[in-house]
Write a protein that holds these residues in place. Structure first.
Motif, PDB file in Angstrom:
ATOM      1  N   SER A   4      46.100  46.151  30.093  1.00 33.57           N
ATOM      2  CA  SER A   4      45.979  47.572  30.407  1.00 33.57           C
ATOM      3  C   SER A   4      44.636  47.898  31.057  1.00 33.57           C
ATOM      4  O   SER A   4      44.496  48.938  31.675  1.00 33.57           O
ATOM      5  N   ASN A   5      43.658  47.050  30.904  1.00 34.33           N
ATOM      6  CA  ASN A   5      42.338  47.267  31.495  1.00 34.33           C
ATOM      7  C   ASN A   5      42.064  46.340  32.672  1.00 34.33           C
ATOM      8  O   ASN A   5      40.939  46.213  33.103  1.00 34.33           O
ATOM      9  N   LEU A   6      43.088  45.716  33.181  1.00 34.39           N
ATOM     10  CA  LEU A   6      42.927  44.677  34.191  1.00 34.39           C
ATOM     11  C   LEU A   6      43.257  45.210  35.578  1.00 34.39           C
ATOM     12  O   LEU A   6      44.289  45.853  35.771  1.00 34.39           O
ATOM     13  N   ILE A   7      42.386  44.924  36.541  1.00 28.89           N
ATOM     14  CA  ILE A   7      42.636  45.265  37.943  1.00 28.89           C
ATOM     15  C   ILE A   7      42.924  43.968  38.680  1.00 28.89           C
ATOM     16  O   ILE A   7      42.137  43.019  38.601  1.00 28.89           O
ATOM     17  N   ILE A   8      44.054  43.924  39.388  1.00 28.53           N
ATOM     18  CA  ILE A   8      44.416  42.765  40.196  1.00 28.53           C
ATOM     19  C   ILE A   8      44.133  43.093  41.649  1.00 28.53           C
ATOM     20  O   ILE A   8      44.595  44.115  42.166  1.00 28.53           O
ATOM     21  N   PHE A  24      34.370  47.129  41.825  1.00 27.58           N
ATOM     22  CA  PHE A  24      34.997  47.271  40.515  1.00 27.58           C
ATOM     23  C   PHE A  24      34.236  46.483  39.449  1.00 27.58           C
ATOM     24  O   PHE A  24      34.121  46.923  38.308  1.00 27.58           O
ATOM     25  N   LYS A  25      33.712  45.332  39.816  1.00 30.82           N
ATOM     26  CA  LYS A  25      32.936  44.536  38.861  1.00 30.82           C
ATOM     27  C   LYS A  25      31.666  45.281  38.457  1.00 30.82           C
ATOM     28  O   LYS A  25      31.293  45.298  37.275  1.00 30.82           O
ATOM     29  N   LEU A  31      38.733  41.868  36.015  1.00 34.36           N
ATOM     30  CA  LEU A  31      39.384  41.606  37.291  1.00 34.36           C
ATOM     31  C   LEU A  31      40.182  40.315  37.268  1.00 34.36           C
ATOM     32  O   LEU A  31      39.752  39.321  36.684  1.00 34.36           O
ATOM     33  N   LEU A  32      41.320  40.344  37.933  1.00 33.53           N
ATOM     34  CA  LEU A  32      42.066  39.151  38.275  1.00 33.53           C
ATOM     35  C   LEU A  32      42.097  39.117  39.793  1.00 33.53           C
ATOM     36  O   LEU A  32      42.709  39.985  40.426  1.00 33.53           O
ATOM     37  N   GLU A  50      34.420  38.300  32.639  1.00 28.40           N
ATOM     38  CA  GLU A  50      35.439  39.331  32.854  1.00 28.40           C
ATOM     39  C   GLU A  50      36.104  39.232  34.225  1.00 28.40           C
ATOM     40  O   GLU A  50      36.727  40.185  34.682  1.00 28.40           O
ATOM     41  N   VAL A  51      35.957  38.078  34.907  1.00 27.84           N
ATOM     42  CA  VAL A  51      36.611  37.864  36.197  1.00 27.84           C
ATOM     43  C   VAL A  51      37.411  36.572  36.128  1.00 27.84           C
ATOM     44  O   VAL A  51      36.883  35.529  35.758  1.00 27.84           O
ATOM     45  N   MET A  52      38.702  36.662  36.460  1.00 26.50           N
ATOM     46  CA  MET A  52      39.551  35.480  36.562  1.00 26.50           C
ATOM     47  C   MET A  52      39.936  35.303  38.016  1.00 26.50           C
ATOM     48  O   MET A  52      40.227  36.285  38.704  1.00 26.50           O
ATOM     49  N   CYS A  53      39.929  34.084  38.478  1.00 25.05           N
ATOM     50  CA  CYS A  53      40.280  33.780  39.866  1.00 25.05           C
ATOM     51  C   CYS A  53      41.499  32.867  39.881  1.00 25.05           C
ATOM     52  O   CYS A  53      41.539  31.868  39.164  1.00 25.05           O
ATOM     53  N   ARG A  54      42.466  33.221  40.718  1.00 23.96           N
ATOM     54  CA  ARG A  54      43.675  32.414  40.861  1.00 23.96           C
ATOM     55  C   ARG A  54      43.977  32.238  42.334  1.00 23.96           C
ATOM     56  O   ARG A  54      43.923  33.193  43.109  1.00 23.96           O
TER      57      ARG A  54
END
Length: 71
Positions: A4-8, A24-25, A31-32, A50-54
């Protein structure tokens, strides 16, 4: 991670996507970040908390299914 708090952000390795991710960071959002160029994502954002990278192709439905399972 609570979604719910995640921005893609797609296309986050460069251009507008990268600038959005940076802004945003700064505001403290989780963040995703997604891009075909995973190496660039890792270079710019990989060490940030708090940042995930895919890496992946957002035009591929299978990628979105994998992403949903990841979350």
């Amino acid at each position: 991670m609570e979604s719910s708090n995640l921005i893609i952000i797609t296309g986050a390795a460069s251009g507008i996507g990268r600038k959005l991710a940076e802004e945003f960071k700064k505001k403290g959002h989780q963040l995703l970040l997604v891009d075909l160029k995973i190496e660039l994502l890792d270079e710019f954002f990989g060490s940030m908390s708090e940042v995930m990278c895919r890496g992946g192709d957002v035009s591929d439905q299978g990628f979105w299914l994998e992403l949903a399972e990841f979350l």
